[in-house]
Every structure is written in structure tokens, then in C-alpha cells.
Enzyme design. Structure first.
Site, PDB file in Angstrom:
ATOM      1  N   THR A 163      44.474  47.952  26.403  1.00  0.00           N
ATOM      2  CA  THR A 163      45.444  47.635  25.429  1.00  0.00           C
ATOM      3  C   THR A 163      45.810  48.987  24.459  1.00  0.00           C
ATOM      4  O   THR A 163      44.803  49.551  24.085  1.00  0.00           O
ATOM      5  CB  THR A 163      45.208  46.485  24.483  1.00  0.00           C
ATOM      6  OG1 THR A 163      45.342  45.485  25.484  1.00  0.00           O
ATOM      7  CG2 THR A 163      45.894  46.461  23.242  1.00  0.00           C
ATOM      8  N   VAL A 192      47.334  33.857  26.338  1.00  0.00           N
ATOM      9  CA  VAL A 192      47.779  35.092  25.400  1.00  0.00           C
ATOM     10  C   VAL A 192      46.365  35.286  24.652  1.00  0.00           C
ATOM     11  O   VAL A 192      45.706  34.553  24.264  1.00  0.00           O
ATOM     12  CB  VAL A 192      48.959  34.464  24.345  1.00  0.00           C
ATOM     13  CG1 VAL A 192      49.066  35.473  23.102  1.00  0.00           C
ATOM     14  CG2 VAL A 192      49.902  34.177  24.957  1.00  0.00           C
ATOM     15  N   GLY A 215      39.996  45.294  24.127  1.00  0.00           N
ATOM     16  CA  GLY A 215      38.884  44.398  24.844  1.00  0.00           C
ATOM     17  C   GLY A 215      39.383  43.180  25.159  1.00  0.00           C
ATOM     18  O   GLY A 215      40.445  42.629  25.232  1.00  0.00           O
TER      19      GLY A 215
HETATM   20  C1  SD4 Z   1      43.887  40.888  25.431  1.00  0.00           C
HETATM   21  N1  SD4 Z   1      42.955  42.604  23.854  1.00  0.00           N
HETATM   22  O1  SD4 Z   1      44.883  40.504  26.069  1.00  0.00           O
HETATM   23  C2  SD4 Z   1      43.855  42.508  25.236  1.00  0.00           C
HETATM   24  C3  SD4 Z   1      43.385  43.287  26.203  1.00  0.00           C
HETATM   25  C4  SD4 Z   1      42.986  44.637  25.990  1.00  0.00           C
HETATM   26  O2  SD4 Z   1      42.070  46.659  26.403  1.00  0.00           O
HETATM   27  O3  SD4 Z   1      42.689  45.021  24.888  1.00  0.00           O
HETATM   28  N2  SD4 Z   1      42.638  45.185  26.533  1.00  0.00           N
HETATM   29  O4  SD4 Z   1      42.488  40.420  25.339  1.00  0.00           O
END
Ligand code: SD4
Length: 306
Positions: A163, A192, A215
Site C-alpha cells: 500500500t 476493507v 501491512g
Molecule cells: C490493507 N493495509 O488493506 C492494507 C494493505 C497494505 O501494504 O498496506 N499493503 O490491509
């Protein structure tokens, strides 16, 4: 400017010239994230993102200036730039979060770009994943495993966790925060994460500072990670200690597996920042006058709890 992961460096490079020329932090955050959203090689943000387990790409994004000024969208399936839709939610509606089809319709009403988000190569990856799953034992919660079955030690920047979260502070001292994601690869439809939720994936308070997380969203969600970081700063702790507090809270609140990851960046309103992660493999891109680098939280800015 600060951004999650090393791919954030090119996103910051796209936004930096306008900020350096006197642009606003808010525009810079949007511009950096738009760059990542359009990058077809990025399989976790925008078009080209890996789909849910039914093969549908759904995107989440949020942007924030202050408790009173934020906008977000979740589960959009057509908007090519969810960060801009999120901005429009903030600027042109009385709400701060719109979801699903209605958010996509809003994007169209606003004249924003929409299209097919599932690329051929993401579709191929999904098909490979499906095939390998049917041959393997059922996995109760694939979000705790990489799509290829590799560990993050083997492949630390593996693309289920990339992300983009961006923080910026401009010449007037205004701070902005934003994030955009396709969420976890192969997530359950309708899931979500933390990224579009104020206080979880991001938080900004002009009197204190701002934070973004990346994360496993479920880990950021339960402790309101970004809000927690900013409340720690508000009590007067340093950004480094704020990062430690969030990571410690997560460690004390969940039974973490070796696959779990959270990375976060905390920026105080005076421009000090810190970044850290639960596990090795997370990095933060930094851009400032005379500075353009990717730092590992283990280095001098580090608040590391790994
Ligand atoms: C999520 N935090 O949808 C996001 C995914 C993410 O690096 O950060 N990926 O959980």
C-alpha cells in the site's frame, strides 16, 4: 515528503517538483499517490492491483488534513484514481467515506477516470493462485500467507503488502496524509482494510502531526494504529517512541505469526519523523531539500521492533 515502501520513492519524485516550487502538502500527497495508482507494475495500488479471491479488483483510499477535513472511498471497482475520488468526497460532499458502486458512480459524476482495473497480468496471477490453491490443502486465512507460499524473509517486499501511504509537510507548515491500496491480494470479497479508515491507515492533526500505516490492515484496525501514534505524539513523546508504542500495542494485542507485518511512518508538525515495522523488509522513502533516499527502519531514523 515520506512514503511507504521503496516504490514510494518514484511516487515522491513525481510530486516533489510542485511541492518544492511552493505547492501544497495536500496536492503533493494526491499527486504522489496518483503516480502509484497509475503505475501498472505496482500490483497493490490502483489499476494492476491483484484482485480478491473472486477475481475482482477493489480499491480503498483516503486523504486527510485534519480531524474536520478528510475524505475516503472503499471497495471501488472502476475508479482509476481512488485518491482523487476520496479528495472529492472531502471537498464536494457532506460526508467523509463513500463505498462501492455509489463511490464509483460519484467518480463518474465528477468526471473522474474510470475503467477496468483488472489487468491481463493480474488476471493471470489470480488464475495461477486459484490453480495452486485447488492443488493445495485449504488455507483458512490466505491473508496470512503470501500468494506464492514464500515467506517474507525470502521475499520481504512481496507484493501483497505494498500500500502507498504518503505524508507531506509544505512551506506553510501544513501537513497532509493519504493512502491508497488494492488491499490484501486474494482477500475475501467485500473485505476493507485499514487504509480508507481515518485513525487506522492514516491520521493527521495539524496541531500534532500525521501518520500512515501499511501491512495487514486487520492489525492496524484493532489498535487504531495511526490515531494511537498521533495521540502518543500529543502526549509529548518523540516520533520514534510513538512508533514503538504502536508496534508494542500491536504485539501485545494480537497473537502474531511470522507472516504478520505492519510498517508505519510518524511525522511531527515540526518535521521530525520516525518509521518502523514489526518485521524486517519494510522501507520508507524520504524526499526533502537535498535528500532523496530510501531508509530502512533499522537505520538512524529507526524505531525498530522486529
Ligand atoms: C490493507 N493495509 O488493506 C492494507 C494493505 C497494505 O501494504 O498496506 N499493503 O490491509
Amino acid at each position: 515528503m515520506l512514503a511507504t515502501w521503496s516504490h514510494g520513492q518514484s511516487a515522491l519524485a513525481a510530486a516533489w517538483p510542485a511541492l518544492a516550487a511552493g505547492g501544497t502538502a495536500f496536492d503533493a500527497v494526491e499527486a504522489a499517490i496518483r503516480f502509484a495508482e497509475a503505475d501498472l507494475s505496482n500490483t497493490t495500488v490502483g489499476i494492476g492491483g491483484l484482485p480478491d479471491r473472486d477475481g475482482t479488483v477493489s480499491l480503498d483510499a483516503a486523504i486527510m488534513l485534519s480531524p474536520a477535513r478528510s475524505g475516503a472511498v472503499c471497495a471501488v471497482r472502476r475508479a482509476l484514481h481512488p485518491i482523487t475520488v476520496a479528495r472529492r468526497v472531502m471537498e464536494r460532499t457532506p460526508h467523509n467515506l463513500r463505498a462501492g458502486e455509489a463511490a464509483d458512480r460519484f467518480a463518474i459524476e465528477q468526471g473522474l477516470e474510470t475503467g477496468e482495473l483488472l489487468t491481463e497480468s493480474a488476471n493471470q496471477r489470480w488464475n495461477q493462485w486459484r490453480t495452486s490453491q485447488s492443488a493445495a490443502h485449504p488455507i483458512a486465512n490466505i491473508e496470512e500467507n503470501s500468494p506464492q507460499g514464500t515467506s517474507k524473509e525470502q521475499n520481504p517486499e512481496e507484493e501483497t503488502h505494498d500500500t502507498i501511504g504518503v505524508l507531506a509537510i509544505d512551506a506553510s507548515g501544513t501537513i497532509a496524509a493519504g493512502c491508497s491500496t488494492s488491499g490484501l491480494a486474494w482477500k475475501l470479497p467485500g473485505r476493507v482494510g485499514d487504509s480508507p479508515i481515518i485513525g487506522q491507515g492514516l491520521y493527521a492533526d495539524p496541531t500534532v502531526g500525521a501518520c500512515v500505516c501499511t501491512g495487514h490492515g486487520e492489525l492496524a484496525a484493532g489498535v487504531c494504529a495511526s490515531f494511537l501514534a498521533i495521540e502518543s505524539l500529543r502526549r509529548g513523546v518523540s516520533p520514534t517512541d510513538a512508533v514503538h508504542e504502536v508496534l508494542t500495542r500491536i504485539k501485545n494485542s494480537y497473537r502474531l505469526t511470522s507472516q504478520d507485518q505492519i510498517g508505519l511512518i510518524v511525522l511531527s508538525r515540526d518535521g521530525r519523523f520516525s518509521t518502523g515495522s514489526l518485521r524486517a523488509g519494510y522501507k520508507t522513502a524520504v524526499r526533502a531539500d537535498g535528500r532523496d533516499e530510501v531508509v530502512d527502519p533499522g537505520a538512524d531514523n529507526g524505531a525498530t521492533l522486529r
